[in-house]
Design a protein around this motif. Sequence first.
Motif, PDB file in Angstrom:
ATOM      1  N   ARG A 161      25.075 -28.389  13.021  1.00 28.90           N
ATOM      2  CA  ARG A 161      24.631 -27.743  14.262  1.00 28.90           C
ATOM      3  C   ARG A 161      23.677 -26.616  13.903  1.00 28.90           C
ATOM      4  O   ARG A 161      24.006 -25.737  13.124  1.00 28.90           O
ATOM      5  N   TYR A 162      22.489 -26.669  14.488  1.00 28.58           N
ATOM      6  CA  TYR A 162      21.481 -25.632  14.333  1.00 28.58           C
ATOM      7  C   TYR A 162      21.426 -24.823  15.625  1.00 28.58           C
ATOM      8  O   TYR A 162      21.433 -25.402  16.716  1.00 28.58           O
ATOM      9  N   LEU A 163      21.353 -23.512  15.514  1.00 24.03           N
ATOM     10  CA  LEU A 163      21.217 -22.640  16.677  1.00 24.03           C
ATOM     11  C   LEU A 163      19.779 -22.149  16.746  1.00 24.03           C
ATOM     12  O   LEU A 163      19.262 -21.581  15.779  1.00 24.03           O
ATOM     13  N   VAL A 164      19.140 -22.396  17.902  1.00 15.18           N
ATOM     14  CA  VAL A 164      17.733 -22.061  18.089  1.00 15.18           C
ATOM     15  C   VAL A 164      17.586 -21.223  19.356  1.00 15.18           C
ATOM     16  O   VAL A 164      17.974 -21.659  20.439  1.00 15.18           O
ATOM     17  N   LYS A 165      17.025 -20.042  19.225  1.00 12.65           N
ATOM     18  CA  LYS A 165      16.782 -19.158  20.369  1.00 12.65           C
ATOM     19  C   LYS A 165      15.484 -19.572  21.043  1.00 12.65           C
ATOM     20  O   LYS A 165      14.474 -19.824  20.372  1.00 12.65           O
ATOM     21  N   CYS A 166      15.504 -19.659  22.357  1.00 15.82           N
ATOM     22  CA  CYS A 166      14.303 -19.958  23.135  1.00 15.82           C
ATOM     23  C   CYS A 166      14.421 -19.185  24.445  1.00 15.82           C
ATOM     24  O   CYS A 166      15.326 -19.455  25.252  1.00 15.82           O
ATOM     25  N   GLY A 167      13.559 -18.222  24.646  1.00 19.51           N
ATOM     26  CA  GLY A 167      13.669 -17.368  25.820  1.00 19.51           C
ATOM     27  C   GLY A 167      14.977 -16.595  25.745  1.00 19.51           C
ATOM     28  O   GLY A 167      15.315 -16.032  24.705  1.00 19.51           O
ATOM     29  N   THR A 168      15.751 -16.624  26.816  1.00 21.16           N
ATOM     30  CA  THR A 168      17.030 -15.903  26.845  1.00 21.16           C
ATOM     31  C   THR A 168      18.216 -16.810  26.494  1.00 21.16           C
ATOM     32  O   THR A 168      19.358 -16.375  26.562  1.00 21.16           O
ATOM     33  N   HIS A 169      17.948 -18.059  26.125  1.00 20.07           N
ATOM     34  CA  HIS A 169      19.012 -19.017  25.835  1.00 20.07           C
ATOM     35  C   HIS A 169      19.038 -19.411  24.364  1.00 20.07           C
ATOM     36  O   HIS A 169      18.039 -19.302  23.667  1.00 20.07           O
ATOM     37  N   THR A 170      20.192 -19.886  23.942  1.00 23.65           N
ATOM     38  CA  THR A 170      20.337 -20.444  22.603  1.00 23.65           C
ATOM     39  C   THR A 170      20.637 -21.928  22.737  1.00 23.65           C
ATOM     40  O   THR A 170      21.581 -22.314  23.432  1.00 23.65           O
ATOM     41  N   PHE A 171      19.824 -22.741  22.089  1.00 21.39           N
ATOM     42  CA  PHE A 171      20.029 -24.187  22.070  1.00 21.39           C
ATOM     43  C   PHE A 171      20.854 -24.551  20.848  1.00 21.39           C
ATOM     44  O   PHE A 171      20.616 -24.035  19.760  1.00 21.39           O
ATOM     45  N   GLU A 172      21.826 -25.431  21.047  1.00 25.83           N
ATOM     46  CA  GLU A 172      22.614 -25.983  19.951  1.00 25.83           C
ATOM     47  C   GLU A 172      22.052 -27.372  19.681  1.00 25.83           C
ATOM     48  O   GLU A 172      22.087 -28.243  20.554  1.00 25.83           O
ATOM     49  N   VAL A 173      21.499 -27.562  18.479  1.00 25.22           N
ATOM     50  CA  VAL A 173      20.897 -28.845  18.124  1.00 25.22           C
ATOM     51  C   VAL A 173      21.802 -29.509  17.097  1.00 25.22           C
ATOM     52  O   VAL A 173      22.015 -28.966  16.010  1.00 25.22           O
ATOM     53  N   ASP A 174      22.354 -30.668  17.450  1.00 23.77           N
ATOM     54  CA  ASP A 174      23.275 -31.398  16.583  1.00 23.77           C
ATOM     55  C   ASP A 174      22.562 -32.569  15.918  1.00 23.77           C
ATOM     56  O   ASP A 174      22.049 -33.464  16.596  1.00 23.77           O
ATOM     57  N   GLU A 175      22.553 -32.539  14.598  1.00 25.45           N
ATOM     58  CA  GLU A 175      21.984 -33.608  13.775  1.00 25.45           C
ATOM     59  C   GLU A 175      23.165 -34.377  13.189  1.00 25.45           C
ATOM     60  O   GLU A 175      23.950 -33.819  12.423  1.00 25.45           O
ATOM     61  N   PHE A 176      23.312 -35.629  13.570  1.00 22.85           N
ATOM     62  CA  PHE A 176      24.488 -36.420  13.213  1.00 22.85           C
ATOM     63  C   PHE A 176      24.317 -37.161  11.890  1.00 22.85           C
ATOM     64  O   PHE A 176      23.207 -37.511  11.502  1.00 22.85           O
ATOM     65  N   TYR A 177      25.448 -37.439  11.241  1.00 19.35           N
ATOM     66  CA  TYR A 177      25.488 -38.166   9.976  1.00 19.35           C
ATOM     67  C   TYR A 177      26.399 -39.383  10.108  1.00 19.35           C
ATOM     68  O   TYR A 177      27.004 -39.609  11.147  1.00 19.35           O
ATOM     69  N   GLY A 178      26.513 -40.131   9.022  1.00 16.32           N
ATOM     70  CA  GLY A 178      27.408 -41.287   8.987  1.00 16.32           C
ATOM     71  C   GLY A 178      26.974 -42.349   9.972  1.00 16.32           C
ATOM     72  O   GLY A 178      25.801 -42.703  10.049  1.00 16.32           O
ATOM     73  N   ALA A 179      27.921 -42.843  10.756  1.00 16.65           N
ATOM     74  CA  ALA A 179      27.663 -43.926  11.706  1.00 16.65           C
ATOM     75  C   ALA A 179      26.738 -43.503  12.849  1.00 16.65           C
ATOM     76  O   ALA A 179      26.228 -44.343  13.578  1.00 16.65           O
ATOM     77  N   ASN A 180      26.514 -42.197  13.002  1.00 18.92           N
ATOM     78  CA  ASN A 180      25.620 -41.695  14.054  1.00 18.92           C
ATOM     79  C   ASN A 180      24.310 -41.143  13.498  1.00 18.92           C
ATOM     80  O   ASN A 180      23.566 -40.461  14.208  1.00 18.92           O
ATOM     81  N   GLU A 181      24.036 -41.451  12.227  1.00 20.79           N
ATOM     82  CA  GLU A 181      22.790 -41.010  11.565  1.00 20.79           C
ATOM     83  C   GLU A 181      21.583 -41.417  12.393  1.00 20.79           C
ATOM     84  O   GLU A 181      21.533 -42.522  12.925  1.00 20.79           O
ATOM     85  N   GLY A 182      20.641 -40.497  12.521  1.00 25.40           N
ATOM     86  CA  GLY A 182      19.425 -40.775  13.288  1.00 25.40           C
ATOM     87  C   GLY A 182      19.452 -40.193  14.689  1.00 25.40           C
ATOM     88  O   GLY A 182      18.415 -40.099  15.347  1.00 25.40           O
ATOM     89  N   LEU A 183      20.609 -39.794  15.166  1.00 25.87           N
ATOM     90  CA  LEU A 183      20.729 -39.214  16.496  1.00 25.87           C
ATOM     91  C   LEU A 183      20.680 -37.688  16.382  1.00 25.87           C
ATOM     92  O   LEU A 183      21.383 -37.102  15.552  1.00 25.87           O
ATOM     93  N   VAL A 184      19.842 -37.065  17.195  1.00 28.96           N
ATOM     94  CA  VAL A 184      19.754 -35.611  17.261  1.00 28.96           C
ATOM     95  C   VAL A 184      19.734 -35.226  18.738  1.00 28.96           C
ATOM     96  O   VAL A 184      18.895 -35.715  19.508  1.00 28.96           O
TER      97      VAL A 184
END
Length: 169
Positions: free
Chosen positions: A93-116
């Motif tokens: 999980r990556y936390l990215v600030k944009c404006g007044t919000h924080t986005f949680e970006v999930d980069e999956f591994y294993g059987a869900n590799e390739g999904l973000v």
Amino acid sequence: MAQAIEIERKFLVLDSSYREQAFSSSRICQGYICSMRGRTVRVRIRDGKGYLTIKGASNESGTSRYEWEHELPLSEAEELMKLCEPGMIDKTRYLVKCGTHTFEVDEFYGANEGLVIAEVELADENEPFERPAFLGEEVTGQVKYYNSFLMKTPYKDWEENKKQSEYPL
């Protein structure tokens, strides 16, 4: 205890620019003790800590639902992981600030590799928010993008992904 309502919107991610923009990242491993539609009980290990989370059914738009979370000692979370249904979620999980919000970006591994997937939590369903350039199609309320669904039906097994890998460009 007051009822806690989680309000969030989910998006597919277009590129990896979120990695450079992130102010924090952590590896997450999670399993589900119960993953029925409308109610889930999740065990998560993140940054050496354990968490037990109970979620209720989403509203009609898929943007909000009841959520209760409690921090656990790591040893208890590890014991509870043994009770989980087959299929674990492994992601960074990556936390990215944009404006007044924080986005949680999930980069999956294993059987869900390739999904973000990127999520943003809101105070109100209609709250406006600034959108980072990496946001793609909105998938809020689409059950197939819920972690509890990905645990049972991984991204690599989706029919549209099988066809893409059979016929490379």
